[in-house]
Design a protein around this motif. Structure first.
Motif, PDB file in Angstrom:
ATOM      1  N   ARG A  11      46.882  35.808  44.268  1.00  0.00           N
ATOM      2  CA  ARG A  11      47.449  34.746  43.435  1.00  0.00           C
ATOM      3  C   ARG A  11      48.970  34.691  43.572  1.00  0.00           C
ATOM      4  NH1 ARG A  11      43.857  36.138  38.044  1.00  0.00           N
ATOM      5  NH2 ARG A  11      42.059  34.820  38.516  1.00  0.00           N
ATOM      6  N   GLU A  62      42.006  39.293  38.671  1.00  0.00           N
ATOM      7  CA  GLU A  62      42.067  39.148  40.131  1.00  0.00           C
ATOM      8  C   GLU A  62      41.327  40.285  40.827  1.00  0.00           C
ATOM      9  OE1 GLU A  62      45.423  38.354  43.623  1.00  0.00           O
ATOM     10  OE2 GLU A  62      46.008  38.687  41.550  1.00  0.00           O
ATOM     11  N   ILE A  74      47.373  30.040  46.055  1.00  0.00           N
ATOM     12  CA  ILE A  74      46.651  31.227  46.503  1.00  0.00           C
ATOM     13  C   ILE A  74      47.169  31.567  47.899  1.00  0.00           C
ATOM     14  CG2 ILE A  74      44.419  32.241  47.085  1.00  0.00           C
ATOM     15  CD1 ILE A  74      44.786  31.735  44.117  1.00  0.00           C
ATOM     16  N   LEU A  83      39.527  32.244  41.295  1.00  0.00           N
ATOM     17  CA  LEU A  83      40.878  32.770  41.477  1.00  0.00           C
ATOM     18  C   LEU A  83      41.899  31.952  40.689  1.00  0.00           C
ATOM     19  CD1 LEU A  83      41.097  33.718  45.276  1.00  0.00           C
ATOM     20  CD2 LEU A  83      41.322  35.258  43.322  1.00  0.00           C
ATOM     21  N   TYR A  84      41.649  30.655  40.544  1.00  0.00           N
ATOM     22  CA  TYR A  84      42.545  29.796  39.778  1.00  0.00           C
ATOM     23  C   TYR A  84      42.255  29.853  38.280  1.00  0.00           C
ATOM     24  CZ  TYR A  84      45.153  27.417  43.460  1.00  0.00           C
ATOM     25  OH  TYR A  84      46.031  27.118  44.469  1.00  0.00           O
TER      26      TYR A  84
END
Length: 735
Positions: free
Chosen positions: A343, A309, A353, A302-303
């Motif tokens: 995000r 996403e 997050i 996710l980062y």
């Protein structure tokens, strides 16, 4: 409460402009200070040069007086020479100084120091300098004339010295007066400039101080307003966090929970303190280690800005995940939580997050309940389909056999076993009963029965492979037996209801007869010609029942459907042919073993005997494998014959499998005869199939046949020819 980026930028723009104006004001004041400092430095230099010029003029008078007082002294005496040199140096120095002051050039003294003499611009300063220059122009030629012959003993220079001395008394005084005027003018200008500088500095400092007060007042008020807005926003956020019934919190890259989160989160997670805690530590022990590891990797992705996403959201490992109770309270139950991850961006960078978690336990339990009801409905529909399409006698026999299998397994479970030999015998006996029950259920397409039995077989297979056994290992099997008995009672109840509602003359539905079917190659091995007797036993005679043609057709269709289903799953094609099924009477007590033996033989033929269509065609055979099922009856025996035109028994394959399984080493396996190798096929847990599935691979089917033949005092004969055929002949005494 959301503050727009535009308003934030506008607020900071005003602050920046105010600070820039403040710094510009200070910069102007500093620039003026630097300028006035340079002016003062110029005036100071000019004063120093003027004083130096006056001092040199006084020195010239002194040197001329000294020379005149020492007339008669030898001209080359040290004293005379030193005074003349000093006179000459001072003369040249005055000349350079006057020129430098007039032209504003650079001046270097005897010590090597360099001075940039400023231009003289004011009229009074120029007049004073011009007056000094005129007086010097009168004195300089006389000094030069004296010095020209002063060092020559042959020349009398006393007259020139006297003239120079007399002129010096006049010129030096007038030069001093002119230079004093010049210095006074410079001092006056310097004082005026100093006063101006002080005034401007006072005004500048006052302006800076006033601006600073205005700046502080304005921005303190703006800061107070901003604090009020932030407080209101914080209050609104707190009200939202205290009101929402979902868990909201932020996660950083290190999986640390933010300081702010919704009040509902504590109740949903079941922890009193969550702010600043590590998310992985909160979940540890409450979900599996595998899910925890996957969660870490998921959040890392996710980062990752290169990962979309929406794409990574489909891989969320915490979607309706079960959170185990760790409080130790018996009343507390496990809950299902649903975590959603989004995000949070700052400009284009992923800053945090946002996690939204909901307790979906009620929804999951409802889904499970609905799924269970749906499964029960599907099971009942499946059972109804079987009841409506299969002869009632076969259904009744299945129910009766199922209960008999369950009773027998219950009795086996009740029998104590202390030694490993007894426990292994107990395990094998249960395995055979369960496998027989599964075979009959599979033949009737009762997949609910088949699945429960297959699950039980998985546990039994694990017990066979675990080595040392104990009585507690058999306890979980009771659950499967209860499920099977419940299903058996359900189908029996459904059958009774249908029979009560149906007209008396209603004939049972006749299933369709099927011939060739298709299925996947299994690695079973049968091989070269053999004719081996396996076991014998005796039994009490029973009653004979005639089978009419309809029942015989029903029996054949029953076996054909069974063979078809297996072939489809295995990727093969088979043709099952029945012989003498309509003209053989089977004693009542032999009906159950005959059906079980026939089912196991059929499964063995399709799974292990018949090759895949491709392999058959490569061997020059028809793509459709042929299986013949025949029953014969004489005065003493009932004979079951099943023959396939498959690949036969591969004894070398059996030998290699025994070595691979670690049952024998290579030397021991090489000494085994074909009869001994054949007997291993009938031992529990041995199979030449590489991977077990619903139809075979656990090594139980032939063990069931052997056990039944022994139980009914029968005989088993196997005849095989590698690559061509395998024939099983089962002889069961009728009396």
């Amino acid at each position: 409460m959301t503050v727009s980026t535009q308003s934030v930028n506008s607020r900071y723009r005003g602050l920046i402009l105010s600070i820039a104006a403040f710094l510009a004001l200070i910069g102007v004041l500093l620039a003026f200070t630097f300028y006035t400092s340079s002016v003062l430095e110029r005036n100071t230099t000019l004063v120093n040069i003027s004083n130096k010029t006056a001092n040199n003029a006084q020195a010239i008078i002194k040197d001329l007086f000294d020379l005149r007082s020492s007339v008669g002294e030898h001209i080359n005496s040290p004293h005379q020479k030193r005074v003349r040199e000093r006179l000459e140096d001072n003369t040249q120095d005055i000349d350079r100084l006057l020129i430098s002051m007039r032209e504003g050039s650079e001046y270097n003294d005897e010590a090597g120091n360099s001075y940039k003499i400023p231009d003289i611009t004011t009229a009074s300063e120029v007049a004073a300098l011009e007056e000094a220059q005129q007086d010097w122009n009168k004195l300089k030629p006389l000094i030069t004339a004296y010095l020209k012959g002063a060092s020559d003993i042959r020349v009398d220079s006393s007259d020139e010295l006297a003239l120079a001395y007399e002129q010096a008394k006049t010129s030096s005084l007038r030069m001093n007066d002119a230079l004093d005027k010049l210095t006074s003018e410079v001092y006056k200008e310097t004082e005026r400039q100093a006063n101006t500088i002080r005034l401007i500095q006072i005004l500048g400092v006052a302006a800076i101080f006033a601006y600073f007060l205005i700046f502080v007042f304005f921005f303190v008020r703006r800061l107070r307003d901003t604090d009020a807005e932030a407080l209101a926003a914080r209050r609104e956020t707190q009200e939202i966090m205290e009101t929402v019934n979902t868990g909201l919190f932020l996660l950083d890259k290190d999986l640390n929970i933010g300081q702010q989160h919704s009040r509902a989160l504590n109740g949903i997670i079941g922890e009193d303190r969550l702010s600043g805690e590590n998310f992985a530590d909160v979940l540890r022990g409450r979900i599996s280690d595998k899910d925890l590891k996957t969660t870490r990797q998921f959040i890392e992705q996710l980062y990752n800005p290169r990962v979309k996403e929406k794409l990574v959201d489909s891989l969320n490992p915490l979607n309706k995940v079960m959170l185990h109770n760790t409080s130790g309270e018996e009343s507390a139950t496990n809950r299902y939580l649903d975590f959603k991850f989004s995000r949070v961006y700052e400009d284009k960078d992923i800053a945090r997050i946002l996690v939204n978690v909901n307790d979906v336990s009620d929804a999951v339990y409802l889904e499970q309940r609905l799924e269970k009801e749906r499964s029960q409905n599907d099971m009942q529909i499946e059972m109804l389909t079987t009841i409506l399409n299969v002869n009632p006698k076969i259904i009744n026999e299945f129910i009766s056999n199922t209960k008999a299998h369950i009773d027998k397994m219950n009795n086996i479970l009740k029998n104590p076993g202390s030694s490993q030999f007894e426990l292994e015998g107990k395990l094998n006996a249960i395995y055979r009963e369960m496998h027989s029950l599964k075979g009959e259920a599979s033949a009737l397409k009762l997949h609910s029965f088949t699945k429960i039995a297959a699950d039980a077989e998985d546990k039994l297979d694990a017990l066979q492979n675990q080595g040392k056994l104990s009585g507690n290992n058999f306890l979980p099997l009771a659950v499967h037996l209860d499920d099977l008995l419940s299903l058996s009672n359900t189908i029996e109840t459904l059958g009774e209801r249908i029979n009560q509602a149906a007209p008396k003359s209603h004939a049972s539905a006749q299933p369709m007869k099927k011939a060739a079917v298709s299925a996947s190659l299994s690695s079973a091995n049968h091989a070269s010609v053999a004719n081996q007797s396996v076991a014998t036993a005796s039994f009490v005679s029973g009653n004979d029942i005639d089978l009419n043609d309809d029942v015989a057709d029903e029996q054949l269709a029953y076996y054909q459907d069974f063979a078809q289903d297996i072939a489809v799953r295995q990727g093969k094609q088979v043709q099952l042919n029945g012989h003498n099924l309509a003209h053989v009477t089977i004693p009542e007590r032999l009906k159950k073993p005959v059906r079980e033996i026939s089912i196991q033989l059929l499964r063995n033929a399709v799974v292990h005997g018949i090759e895949s269509p491709e392999a058959r065609q490569a061997a020059g055979k028809s793509a459709i494998g042929s299986i013949d099922l025949e029953m014969q009856r004489d005065a003493q025996n009932l004979i079951i014959v099943l023959q396939d035109d498959g690949q036969g028994i591969n004894y070398e394959g059996i030998r290699n499998k025994l070595i691979a399984d670690g049952r024998y080493n290579s030397e021991e396996a090489s000494t085994l005869t074909e009869g001994e190798l054949l007997k291993t096929l009938f031992t529990s847990g041995f199979s030449t199939k590489e991977h077990a599935d619903e139809d075979g691979g656990r090594g139980v089917g032939l063990d069931v046949i052997k056990a039944l033949v022994k139980e009914y005092d029968g005989k088993l004969n196997v005849n095989s020819e590698l690559g061509k055929m395998t024939r099983f002949v089962i002889t069961l005494p009728t009396a």
